[in-house]
Motif scaffolding. Structure first.
Motif, PDB file in Angstrom:
ATOM      1  N   VAL A 276       0.836  -1.204   0.000  1.00 26.12           N
ATOM      2  CA  VAL A 276       0.000   0.000   0.000  1.00 26.12           C
ATOM      3  C   VAL A 276       0.869   1.252   0.000  1.00 26.12           C
ATOM      4  CG1 VAL A 276      -1.793   1.253   1.275  1.00 26.12           C
ATOM      5  CG2 VAL A 276      -1.848  -1.241   1.173  1.00 26.12           C
ATOM      6  N   LEU A 277       2.047   1.141   0.616  1.00 25.44           N
ATOM      7  CA  LEU A 277       2.968   2.274   0.666  1.00 25.44           C
ATOM      8  C   LEU A 277       3.343   2.747  -0.734  1.00 25.44           C
ATOM      9  CD1 LEU A 277       4.804   4.121   2.414  1.00 25.44           C
ATOM     10  CD2 LEU A 277       6.533   2.328   2.275  1.00 25.44           C
ATOM     11  N   LEU A 278       3.523   1.804  -1.648  1.00 30.19           N
ATOM     12  CA  LEU A 278       3.888   2.149  -3.023  1.00 30.19           C
ATOM     13  C   LEU A 278       2.820   3.007  -3.678  1.00 30.19           C
ATOM     14  CD1 LEU A 278       5.371   1.889  -5.730  1.00 30.19           C
ATOM     15  CD2 LEU A 278       4.308  -0.354  -5.995  1.00 30.19           C
ATOM     16  N   VAL A 279       1.576   2.631  -3.514  1.00 31.86           N
ATOM     17  CA  VAL A 279       0.480   3.371  -4.137  1.00 31.86           C
ATOM     18  C   VAL A 279       0.380   4.775  -3.550  1.00 31.86           C
ATOM     19  CG1 VAL A 279      -1.994   3.377  -4.608  1.00 31.86           C
ATOM     20  CG2 VAL A 279      -0.745   1.214  -4.585  1.00 31.86           C
ATOM     21  N   ILE A 280       0.489   4.879  -2.216  1.00 31.35           N
ATOM     22  CA  ILE A 280       0.370   6.179  -1.563  1.00 31.35           C
ATOM     23  C   ILE A 280       1.500   7.108  -1.997  1.00 31.35           C
ATOM     24  CG2 ILE A 280       0.348   7.371   0.658  1.00 31.35           C
ATOM     25  CD1 ILE A 280      -0.843   4.849   1.884  1.00 31.35           C
ATOM     26  N   VAL A 281       2.739   6.596  -1.981  1.00 30.69           N
ATOM     27  CA  VAL A 281       3.888   7.418  -2.357  1.00 30.69           C
ATOM     28  C   VAL A 281       3.839   7.775  -3.833  1.00 30.69           C
ATOM     29  CG1 VAL A 281       6.401   7.449  -2.567  1.00 30.69           C
ATOM     30  CG2 VAL A 281       5.345   6.537  -0.513  1.00 30.69           C
ATOM     31  N   GLY A 282       3.415   6.832  -4.681  1.00 30.35           N
ATOM     32  CA  GLY A 282       3.324   7.106  -6.107  1.00 30.35           C
ATOM     33  C   GLY A 282       2.344   8.229  -6.421  1.00 30.35           C
ATOM     34  N   ILE A 283       1.179   8.190  -5.770  1.00 35.64           N
ATOM     35  CA  ILE A 283       0.179   9.247  -5.984  1.00 35.64           C
ATOM     36  C   ILE A 283       0.667  10.577  -5.414  1.00 35.64           C
ATOM     37  CG2 ILE A 283      -2.164   9.981  -5.411  1.00 35.64           C
ATOM     38  CD1 ILE A 283      -2.987   7.054  -5.428  1.00 35.64           C
ATOM     39  N   ALA A 284       1.243  10.530  -4.195  1.00 40.49           N
ATOM     40  CA  ALA A 284       1.722  11.764  -3.572  1.00 40.49           C
ATOM     41  C   ALA A 284       2.851  12.394  -4.384  1.00 40.49           C
ATOM     42  CB  ALA A 284       2.192  11.478  -2.147  1.00 40.49           C
ATOM     43  N   SER A 285       3.769  11.556  -4.900  1.00 36.51           N
ATOM     44  CA  SER A 285       4.879  12.090  -5.693  1.00 36.51           C
ATOM     45  C   SER A 285       4.385  12.715  -6.991  1.00 36.51           C
ATOM     46  CB  SER A 285       5.883  10.978  -5.996  1.00 36.51           C
ATOM     47  OG  SER A 285       6.470  10.485  -4.812  1.00 36.51           O
ATOM     48  N   ALA A 286       3.292  12.157  -7.552  1.00 35.38           N
ATOM     49  CA  ALA A 286       2.747  12.711  -8.777  1.00 35.38           C
ATOM     50  C   ALA A 286       2.224  14.134  -8.554  1.00 35.38           C
ATOM     51  CB  ALA A 286       1.627  11.815  -9.307  1.00 35.38           C
ATOM     52  N   PHE A 287       1.645  14.387  -7.389  1.00 39.14           N
ATOM     53  CA  PHE A 287       1.116  15.714  -7.096  1.00 39.14           C
ATOM     54  C   PHE A 287       2.196  16.660  -6.558  1.00 39.14           C
ATOM     55  CE2 PHE A 287      -2.909  13.392  -7.100  1.00 39.14           C
ATOM     56  CZ  PHE A 287      -3.726  14.285  -7.773  1.00 39.14           C
ATOM     57  N   ILE A 288       3.045  16.160  -5.642  1.00 35.99           N
ATOM     58  CA  ILE A 288       3.999  17.037  -4.971  1.00 35.99           C
ATOM     59  C   ILE A 288       5.188  17.365  -5.868  1.00 35.99           C
ATOM     60  CG2 ILE A 288       5.573  17.234  -3.005  1.00 35.99           C
ATOM     61  CD1 ILE A 288       3.639  15.485  -1.426  1.00 35.99           C
ATOM     62  N   PHE A 289       5.747  16.330  -6.534  1.00 33.52           N
ATOM     63  CA  PHE A 289       6.945  16.525  -7.347  1.00 33.52           C
ATOM     64  C   PHE A 289       6.646  16.542  -8.842  1.00 33.52           C
ATOM     65  CE2 PHE A 289       8.369  14.076  -3.556  1.00 33.52           C
ATOM     66  CZ  PHE A 289       9.064  15.098  -2.936  1.00 33.52           C
ATOM     67  N   ALA A 290       5.368  16.503  -9.216  1.00 29.74           N
ATOM     68  CA  ALA A 290       4.972  16.424 -10.630  1.00 29.74           C
ATOM     69  C   ALA A 290       5.640  15.236 -11.321  1.00 29.74           C
ATOM     70  CB  ALA A 290       5.309  17.724 -11.363  1.00 29.74           C
ATOM     71  N   GLU A 291       5.770  14.132 -10.582  1.00 35.30           N
ATOM     72  CA  GLU A 291       6.411  12.931 -11.116  1.00 35.30           C
ATOM     73  C   GLU A 291       5.436  12.215 -12.056  1.00 35.30           C
ATOM     74  OE1 GLU A 291       8.513   8.795  -9.523  1.00 35.30           O
ATOM     75  OE2 GLU A 291       8.007  10.415  -8.135  1.00 35.30           O
ATOM     76  N   ARG A 292       5.897  11.911 -13.246  1.00 34.57           N
ATOM     77  CA  ARG A 292       5.062  11.237 -14.241  1.00 34.57           C
ATOM     78  C   ARG A 292       5.342   9.741 -14.203  1.00 34.57           C
ATOM     79  NH1 ARG A 292       6.077  14.193 -19.818  1.00 34.57           N
ATOM     80  NH2 ARG A 292       4.435  12.719 -20.444  1.00 34.57           N
ATOM     81  N   LEU A 293       4.283   8.958 -14.184  1.00 31.81           N
ATOM     82  CA  LEU A 293       4.404   7.511 -14.102  1.00 31.81           C
ATOM     83  C   LEU A 293       4.323   6.891 -15.493  1.00 31.81           C
ATOM     84  CD1 LEU A 293       2.094   6.770 -11.034  1.00 31.81           C
ATOM     85  CD2 LEU A 293       4.576   7.011 -11.058  1.00 31.81           C
ATOM     86  N   HIS A 294       4.976   5.756 -15.643  1.00 38.47           N
ATOM     87  CA  HIS A 294       4.897   4.980 -16.873  1.00 38.47           C
ATOM     88  C   HIS A 294       3.743   3.986 -16.775  1.00 38.47           C
ATOM     89  CE1 HIS A 294       9.026   6.517 -16.871  1.00 38.47           C
ATOM     90  NE2 HIS A 294       9.015   6.366 -18.181  1.00 38.47           N
ATOM     91  N   ILE A 295       3.332   3.490 -17.927  1.00 45.27           N
ATOM     92  CA  ILE A 295       2.247   2.514 -17.962  1.00 45.27           C
ATOM     93  C   ILE A 295       2.643   1.245 -17.210  1.00 45.27           C
ATOM     94  CG2 ILE A 295       3.042   1.542 -20.166  1.00 45.27           C
ATOM     95  CD1 ILE A 295      -0.627   1.952 -18.986  1.00 45.27           C
ATOM     96  N   GLY A 296       3.953   0.917 -17.243  1.00 42.92           N
ATOM     97  CA  GLY A 296       4.426  -0.236 -16.485  1.00 42.92           C
ATOM     98  C   GLY A 296       4.273  -0.048 -14.993  1.00 42.92           C
ATOM     99  N   SER A 297       4.468   1.181 -14.511  1.00 39.97           N
ATOM    100  CA  SER A 297       4.295   1.468 -13.093  1.00 39.97           C
ATOM    101  C   SER A 297       2.840   1.278 -12.676  1.00 39.97           C
ATOM    102  CB  SER A 297       4.744   2.891 -12.784  1.00 39.97           C
ATOM    103  OG  SER A 297       6.092   3.086 -13.146  1.00 39.97           O
ATOM    104  N   LEU A 298       1.918   1.735 -13.524  1.00 38.84           N
ATOM    105  CA  LEU A 298       0.498   1.600 -13.215  1.00 38.84           C
ATOM    106  C   LEU A 298       0.074   0.138 -13.193  1.00 38.84           C
ATOM    107  CD1 LEU A 298      -2.159   3.077 -12.678  1.00 38.84           C
ATOM    108  CD2 LEU A 298      -2.521   3.169 -15.157  1.00 38.84           C
TER     109      LEU A 298
END
Length: 344
Positions: A276-298
């Motif tokens: 669950v930590l991965l999902v929370i950090v991934g979403i938070a990083s997308a908003f806070i650091f404007a981090e873009r995820l790859h389709i593989g990450s999703l």
């Protein structure tokens, strides 16, 4: 456990920002346990004055080992690895904790592994899915998705995207190896907690002793490897915020909550929530650091969540069976004694 994962997610992002600002991870480990000891000590003295079991050398040695694996080794090595990676990558690697813990528990006969039952197959398949999801998330990039925000809410001072990409390539193996080593120690910590909590059920006192031993161990390491006086000087900035947050929220609140959950549901149940930590950090990083995820990450995150629920379903079915046969607990006590003897 959801509260624990939210706290860990906030800690990962905050510590990464503080480390990028020059915070020494050795000083962080020492200061956070000093704060935790100041909080836990009075609470344990007042609230568990009449129910605290007597201490013996046998118990102290096990709490010392508990502090060595779960706090000193895990945290110092994890922070060192976080220097070479990002919070999202570190959280993705953290999803192997259920697999590590499940394998250790199975070897020590704390968890029964049987593919003949539906719950046994669900837990085995869920563990495999968690590992597979981590591999997909980490190593398969795919198409780059559009970010939720275009401008990051927080800019890391002095960061250089090109230089960061080069450093990621050079330090990827080093950071991954350090984080996986720390996660293995964390899994061993969860297993040991299940044993120590039975022989010393006073949770506040146990965590106080664990923070004390962690403070001594971390201080000894820091005195050897961190002799720069400026690393120990704190100002009113994000570095001090990271220390206070980790000392009060992580070393106090989450330690106590994890100890409670391990004593109630076992180490595998606690470890299962790590993805669950991965999902929370991934979403938070997308908003806070404007981090873009790859389709593989999703896709990898989706596989991890599916695996998580498979293991939880198998674990809940196992818990229901134990609750229905609570009067037949003598055999279970014998098994716990065998496990404790094995760990000793």
């Amino acid at each position: 456990m959801m509260v624990v994962q939210l706290a860990y997610a906030s800690s990962s992002i905050l510590c990464k920002l503080a480390l990028d600002q020059g915070l020494s991870f050795l000083a962080l480990a020492v200061y956070r346990h000093l704060i935790a000891l100041a909080v836990f000590g009075p609470l344990a003295f007042v609230l568990e004055r009449n129910q605290r079991p007597s201490l013996s050398f046998y118990v102290l040695v096990r709490i010392f080992i508990l502090a060595l694996f779960g706090t000193t080794l895990h945290q110092n090595v994890y922070y060192a690895g976080l220097n070479y990676t990002s919070p999202t990558v570190a959280s993705a690697l953290g999803s192997v904790i259920p697999a590590f813990t499940f394998i250790m528990a199975a070897i020590l006969r704390m968890e029964k592994v049987s593919i003949k039952t539906a719950k046994g197959r669900a837990r085995l398949v869920g563990t495999i899915l968690c590992i597979g999801g981590v591999l997909v998330f980490t190593f398969w990039k795919g198409h780059l998705l559009e970010g939720f925000v275009r401008t990051p809410l927080i800019e890391v001072h002095g960061s250089d995207p090109k230089r960061g990409a080069i450093n990621d390539q050079e330090n990827w193996l080093k950071g991954t190896a350090l984080i996986l080593t720390s996660l293995f120690a964390y899994s061993a910590w969860l297993i040991l907690q299940a044993v120590v909590s039975r022989i010393y059920p006073a949770r506040l006192s146990m965590n106080t002793l664990m923070c004390f031993f962690a403070l001594v161990q971390s201080s000894a390491i820091a005195l050897i490897f961190e002799r720069n006086a400026s690393s120990w000087r704190m100002d009113w900035n994000i570095k001090l915020l990271a220390i206070c947050y980790n000392g009060i929220v992580i070393s106090c609140l989450t330690y106590y909550l994890q100890t409670y959950c391990v004593s109630q549901k076992g180490p595998v149940f606690v470890a299962t929530f790590s993805p669950v930590l991965l999902v929370i950090v991934g979403i938070a990083s997308a908003f806070i650091f404007a981090e873009r995820l790859h389709i593989g990450s999703l896709i990898g995150a989706t596989i991890i969540i599916v695996g998580l629920y498979c293991v939880l379903w198998g674990k809940s079915s196992d818990t229901n069976e134990k609750n229905s046969g609570v009067e037949k607990s003598s055999g279970m006590h014998a098994t716990e004694g065998q496990v404790e003897h094995c760990l000793c």
